[in-house]
Design a protein around this motif. Structure first.
Motif, PDB file in Angstrom:
ATOM      1  N   VAL A 270     -13.683  26.534  47.487  1.00 40.77           N
ATOM      2  CA  VAL A 270     -13.882  25.509  48.617  1.00 40.77           C
ATOM      3  C   VAL A 270     -14.745  25.283  49.475  1.00 40.77           C
ATOM      4  N   SER A 271     -15.411  26.752  49.892  1.00 44.49           N
ATOM      5  CA  SER A 271     -16.756  27.291  50.300  1.00 44.49           C
ATOM      6  C   SER A 271     -17.584  27.096  50.298  1.00 44.49           C
ATOM      7  N   ASN A 272     -17.742  27.521  48.506  1.00 44.70           N
ATOM      8  CA  ASN A 272     -19.679  26.736  48.418  1.00 44.70           C
ATOM      9  C   ASN A 272     -20.521  27.868  48.652  1.00 44.70           C
ATOM     10  N   PRO A 273     -20.488  29.532  49.212  1.00 47.48           N
ATOM     11  CA  PRO A 273     -20.909  30.744  49.698  1.00 47.48           C
ATOM     12  C   PRO A 273     -22.675  30.040  48.324  1.00 47.48           C
ATOM     13  N   VAL A 274     -23.982  30.724  49.729  1.00 51.22           N
ATOM     14  CA  VAL A 274     -24.130  30.596  49.039  1.00 51.22           C
ATOM     15  C   VAL A 274     -24.916  31.928  48.350  1.00 51.22           C
ATOM     16  N   MET A 275     -25.591  32.501  47.411  1.00 46.35           N
ATOM     17  CA  MET A 275     -26.020  33.772  47.634  1.00 46.35           C
ATOM     18  C   MET A 275     -26.990  34.228  48.277  1.00 46.35           C
ATOM     19  N   GLU A 276     -27.333  34.975  49.483  1.00 45.82           N
ATOM     20  CA  GLU A 276     -28.302  34.902  50.033  1.00 45.82           C
ATOM     21  C   GLU A 276     -28.880  36.357  49.556  1.00 45.82           C
ATOM     22  N   LEU A 277     -27.950  36.948  49.056  1.00 43.97           N
ATOM     23  CA  LEU A 277     -29.155  37.929  49.054  1.00 43.97           C
ATOM     24  C   LEU A 277     -30.312  37.337  47.268  1.00 43.97           C
ATOM     25  N   PRO A 278     -31.313  38.455  47.522  1.00 46.12           N
ATOM     26  CA  PRO A 278     -32.559  38.445  46.300  1.00 46.12           C
ATOM     27  C   PRO A 278     -31.868  38.780  44.842  1.00 46.12           C
ATOM     28  N   ALA A 279     -32.528  37.940  43.990  1.00 47.89           N
ATOM     29  CA  ALA A 279     -31.884  38.529  42.617  1.00 47.89           C
ATOM     30  C   ALA A 279     -32.679  39.629  41.933  1.00 47.89           C
ATOM     31  N   PHE A 280     -32.998  40.148  42.662  1.00 53.31           N
ATOM     32  CA  PHE A 280     -33.976  41.418  42.229  1.00 53.31           C
ATOM     33  C   PHE A 280     -35.057  41.775  42.944  1.00 53.31           C
ATOM     34  N   THR A 281     -34.494  43.182  43.024  1.00 50.26           N
ATOM     35  CA  THR A 281     -35.666  43.463  44.209  1.00 50.26           C
ATOM     36  C   THR A 281     -36.559  44.877  44.040  1.00 50.26           C
ATOM     37  N   GLY A 282     -35.864  45.486  42.902  1.00 49.49           N
ATOM     38  CA  GLY A 282     -37.045  45.954  41.814  1.00 49.49           C
ATOM     39  C   GLY A 282     -36.336  47.242  41.265  1.00 49.49           C
ATOM     40  N   PHE A 283     -36.738  48.120  41.312  1.00 48.35           N
ATOM     41  CA  PHE A 283     -35.887  49.037  40.226  1.00 48.35           C
ATOM     42  C   PHE A 283     -35.833  50.883  40.790  1.00 48.35           C
ATOM     43  N   THR A 284     -36.023  50.956  42.394  1.00 48.09           N
ATOM     44  CA  THR A 284     -36.322  51.836  43.572  1.00 48.09           C
ATOM     45  C   THR A 284     -35.153  50.821  44.286  1.00 48.09           C
ATOM     46  N   SER A 285     -34.038  51.821  45.627  1.00 40.37           N
ATOM     47  CA  SER A 285     -34.315  50.834  46.273  1.00 40.37           C
ATOM     48  C   SER A 285     -33.992  52.225  47.490  1.00 40.37           C
ATOM     49  N   SER A 286     -33.498  52.197  48.184  1.00 42.91           N
ATOM     50  CA  SER A 286     -32.640  52.981  49.568  1.00 42.91           C
ATOM     51  C   SER A 286     -31.563  54.228  49.179  1.00 42.91           C
ATOM     52  N   LEU A 287     -31.467  53.829  47.886  1.00 39.95           N
ATOM     53  CA  LEU A 287     -30.350  54.831  47.564  1.00 39.95           C
ATOM     54  C   LEU A 287     -31.105  55.480  45.993  1.00 39.95           C
ATOM     55  N   GLY A 288     -31.700  55.061  45.905  1.00 38.32           N
ATOM     56  CA  GLY A 288     -32.920  55.892  44.887  1.00 38.32           C
ATOM     57  C   GLY A 288     -32.450  55.198  43.609  1.00 38.32           C
ATOM     58  N   SER A 289     -33.193  55.581  42.417  1.00 40.30           N
ATOM     59  CA  SER A 289     -33.858  54.888  41.375  1.00 40.30           C
ATOM     60  C   SER A 289     -32.481  53.707  40.676  1.00 40.30           C
ATOM     61  N   MET A 290     -32.492  53.093  40.277  1.00 42.45           N
ATOM     62  CA  MET A 290     -31.724  52.626  39.254  1.00 42.45           C
ATOM     63  C   MET A 290     -30.833  52.746  38.397  1.00 42.45           C
ATOM     64  N   PHE A 291     -32.092  54.185  37.376  1.00 42.87           N
ATOM     65  CA  PHE A 291     -31.450  54.365  36.296  1.00 42.87           C
ATOM     66  C   PHE A 291     -30.849  55.858  37.103  1.00 42.87           C
ATOM     67  N   PRO A 292     -30.056  56.710  37.758  1.00 42.49           N
ATOM     68  CA  PRO A 292     -28.477  56.546  36.907  1.00 42.49           C
ATOM     69  C   PRO A 292     -28.364  55.848  38.369  1.00 42.49           C
ATOM     70  N   ILE A 293     -28.750  55.613  39.224  1.00 41.53           N
ATOM     71  CA  ILE A 293     -27.617  55.035  40.720  1.00 41.53           C
ATOM     72  C   ILE A 293     -27.073  54.325  40.408  1.00 41.53           C
ATOM     73  N   LEU A 294     -27.881  53.144  39.883  1.00 43.07           N
ATOM     74  CA  LEU A 294     -27.135  51.889  39.722  1.00 43.07           C
ATOM     75  C   LEU A 294     -25.610  52.298  39.296  1.00 43.07           C
ATOM     76  N   PHE A 295     -25.310  52.116  37.602  1.00 44.01           N
ATOM     77  CA  PHE A 295     -24.624  53.148  36.947  1.00 44.01           C
ATOM     78  C   PHE A 295     -23.294  53.941  37.882  1.00 44.01           C
ATOM     79  N   VAL A 296     -23.703  54.832  38.296  1.00 53.26           N
ATOM     80  CA  VAL A 296     -22.671  55.153  39.393  1.00 53.26           C
ATOM     81  C   VAL A 296     -22.469  54.557  40.508  1.00 53.26           C
ATOM     82  N   THR A 297     -23.331  54.122  41.403  1.00 52.10           N
ATOM     83  CA  THR A 297     -22.389  53.597  42.676  1.00 52.10           C
ATOM     84  C   THR A 297     -21.876  52.172  42.221  1.00 52.10           C
ATOM     85  N   ILE A 298     -21.473  51.818  41.214  1.00 55.21           N
ATOM     86  CA  ILE A 298     -20.536  50.417  41.119  1.00 55.21           C
ATOM     87  C   ILE A 298     -19.325  51.381  40.544  1.00 55.21           C
ATOM     88  N   ALA A 299     -19.612  52.124  39.409  1.00 61.07           N
ATOM     89  CA  ALA A 299     -18.263  52.948  39.185  1.00 61.07           C
ATOM     90  C   ALA A 299     -17.411  51.787  38.454  1.00 61.07           C
TER      91      ALA A 299
END
Length: 558
Positions: A270-299
């Motif tokens: 009904v509200s049809n929100p828009v994704m205000e996040l970027p599609a991809f920010t890079g292989f590193t972030s404030s959490l660390g490197s995408m491998f392995p952090i992405l796969f551990v964080t989403i769990a």
């Protein structure tokens, strides 16, 4: 990008995964309704109880969901929404759902016993002991973390605003009423065995009644008081027959959780929100490197080792017929992946300038979904309380389930295949007593819980994912033994092994480097280092033993 488009793509992909891949697995493994399930063969009306598919599904989904599919995707969104979306969909279909379904299948074909028992039969007794010790330690971590979360979700403190304390009091009262209603509902089902339609009607009436009374008559208790009450509840829930509390409470909660998901889906359309996040920010972030952090964080939104314990230690003992396993296990996991996508859309909708807003993932989720629901006419205050209640229900339901899993793992640690559970003597009889076993889980959990969930959450996430590796390895060995296709287990198993070993090593090294200097306590750092090293050692030994059976010429023990 449109949130509706993201949601539609996810629903179509997950639905196709169930119809094509899930049913293909069932065919390859030879799911057969002519085979008598352990629920009938070993019925004891405590753990082994033949139960309707809808009720077992409610238990499975409410138990596995937890707070993971909300916390993980929102935290991992710092990498951009596309990596999170892809991992929830691909991981859910080919990793998580495969693990959940295969674990339940192997358990049902082996007297409803746990993955530890599977390892004993097809890998060896040493492997079983090490696996059960891993599960026992993991259960302590989960109980400690989730008990702290629940107590803080229910309790009031001077540091919180009046509005938050009031919401906490409403959630606490409603959750307490849920437990009372569940006991009555359990006895009602056992005595009258009503139809699925009647069950649904009664469940919805009880749900509305509990929520209404909880909101009208909230009561306030401190966080410390709730900590004591939560552990008292876990003690009782872990030993009570499943039909009297665990099944009906999970069944009632499943309606709350499903209604929350349906409400969020309708609100998004009904509200049809828009994704205000970027599609991809890079292989590193404030959490660390995408491998392995992405796969551990989403769990839990993609794959979670804890699910294999629910599938093999509780739900498998309640399955009426083998064809029920596919919707109960594979289906429940895909709905959890969908919840992960909804969480992603929620954080994407309220992000400002591509930045995730401040606050805990639970608050971000509740705020966003409440905003969606206002578009269909539900007041924000009411919807926010209901969403907060549902999120708390996730955590509490996982808490009592994992306490029972820890108790069963402790008991199995001292049992051999030839033991008769009813004729044990001496120390073995004492250690396998369900009250004693529960105490051995809860006492260290309470002590660890005093450290606080924030200090052990990273360790919990890594251990949780590593557990999925052990479950996949054990089932792969079992499938080889019974001459069924097990190739679909290899890539998920080795990929998650690499992810979790790297993550645990990073965790241990970071704590060693910052020992005594970090913001967390020395006790918290010490526990993380000890648990990380111990879990790595146990896991590596079990995986090596499983691989010897998978790729070696030696025949596994029959």
């Amino acid at each position: 990008m449109s949130g509706v488009l993201v949601l539609v793509i996810a629903i179509l992909a997950l639905g196709a995964g169930y119809i094509f891949y899930g049913k293909w697995l069932a065919k390859k493994w030879g799911v057969d309704n002519s085979i008598k399930t352990p629920a009938y063969e070993l019925r004891d009306d405590i753990d082994y109880v033949p139960t309707k598919k809808q009720v077992v599904f409610g238990h499975q989904f409410a138990s596995i969901a937890g707070a993971g599919p909300i916390n993980g995707p929102i935290q991992a969104a710092v990498f951009g929404w596309v990596p999170v979306f892809l991992w929830c969909v691909i991981g859910g279909i080919f990793f998580g759902a495969v693990q959940d379904f295969s674990s339940m299948f192997a358990s049902v074909r082996n007297k409803g016993r746990s993955i530890g028992y599977i390892i004993e039969c097809y890998v060896g007794k040493t492997g079983k002991r090490l696996f059960l010790l891993f599960v026992y330690l993991f259960s302590i971590l989960v109980v400690a973390a989730f008990a702290d979360i629940v107590a803080k979700s229910f309790g009031v403190t001077a540091a919180q605003t009046e509005a938050i304390n009031h919401a906490n009091s409403q959630v606490a009262c409603t959750s307490t009423l849920f437990i009372v209603a569940a006991v009555g509902f359990g006895f009602y089902i056992k005595k009258f065995n009503p139809s699925s339609l009647v069950n649904t009607i009664v469940s919805i009436v009880l749900l509305v009644l509990c929520v209404t009374l909880g909101c009208l008559f909230p009561f306030s208790l401190s966080v410390n008081t709730w900590m004591y009450l939560v552990f008292a509840y876990i003690l009782i829930a872990s030993v009570t027959p499943v039909w009297a509390l665990l099944q009906p409470r999970d069944y009632l909660n499943s309606y709350l959780l499903i209604l929350m998901i349906l409400g969020a889906v309708v609100g998004i359309f009904v509200s049809n929100p828009v994704m205000e996040l970027p599609a991809f920010t890079g292989f590193t972030s404030s959490l660390g490197s995408m491998f392995p952090i992405l796969f551990v964080t989403i769990a839990c939104g993609a794959v979670s080792g804890f699910h294999s314990l629910v599938s093999s230690e509780t739900a498998s003992k309640q399955v009426e017929k083998e064809t029920d396993m596919l919707p109960i296990s594979y289906g429940a996991m895909l709905i959890e992946s969908l919840l992960g996508i909804i969480s992603l859309i929620a954080v994407g909708a309220i992000a400002v300038g591509g930045v995730i807003p401040a606050g805990t993932p639970q608050v971000i989720f509740a705020e966003a979904v409440s905003g969606f629901l206002t578009t269909i006419g539900l007041p924000h205050d009411i919807s926010f309380t209901l969403i907060s209640l549902a999120v708390s229900a996730f955590a509490l339901t996982s808490l009592d389930s994992v306490a029972r899993v820890g108790r069963l793992s402790w008991q199995e640690l001292f049992l051999d295949d030839e033991d008769d559970d009813k004729n044990l003597t001496g120390a073995k009889k004492i250690l396998t007593n369900r009250w004693v076993a529960t105490i051995f889980v809860l006492v260290p959990s309470y002590l660890l819980g005093q450290v606080g969930y924030a200090e052990i959450w990273a360790l919990f996430g890594s251990a949780n994912q590593l557990l999925s590796v052990l479950a996949l390895a054990a089932v792969a060995v079992y499938l080889k033994k019974i001459k069924k296709n097990n190739k679909m287990m290899f890539f998920p198993m080795f990929f998650m092994l690499a992810v979790t070993i790297v993550a645990l090593f990073q965790l241990a090294i970071n704590n060693i480097r910052t020992f005594g200097k970090a913001s967390i306590s020395v006790m918290g750092q010490s526990l993380q280092i000890i648990f990380a090293v111990l879990l790595i050692a146990l896991a590596v030994i079990v995986v090596v033993k499983c691989c010897q059976k998978l790729f070696g010429k030696e025949e596994a023990k029959a």
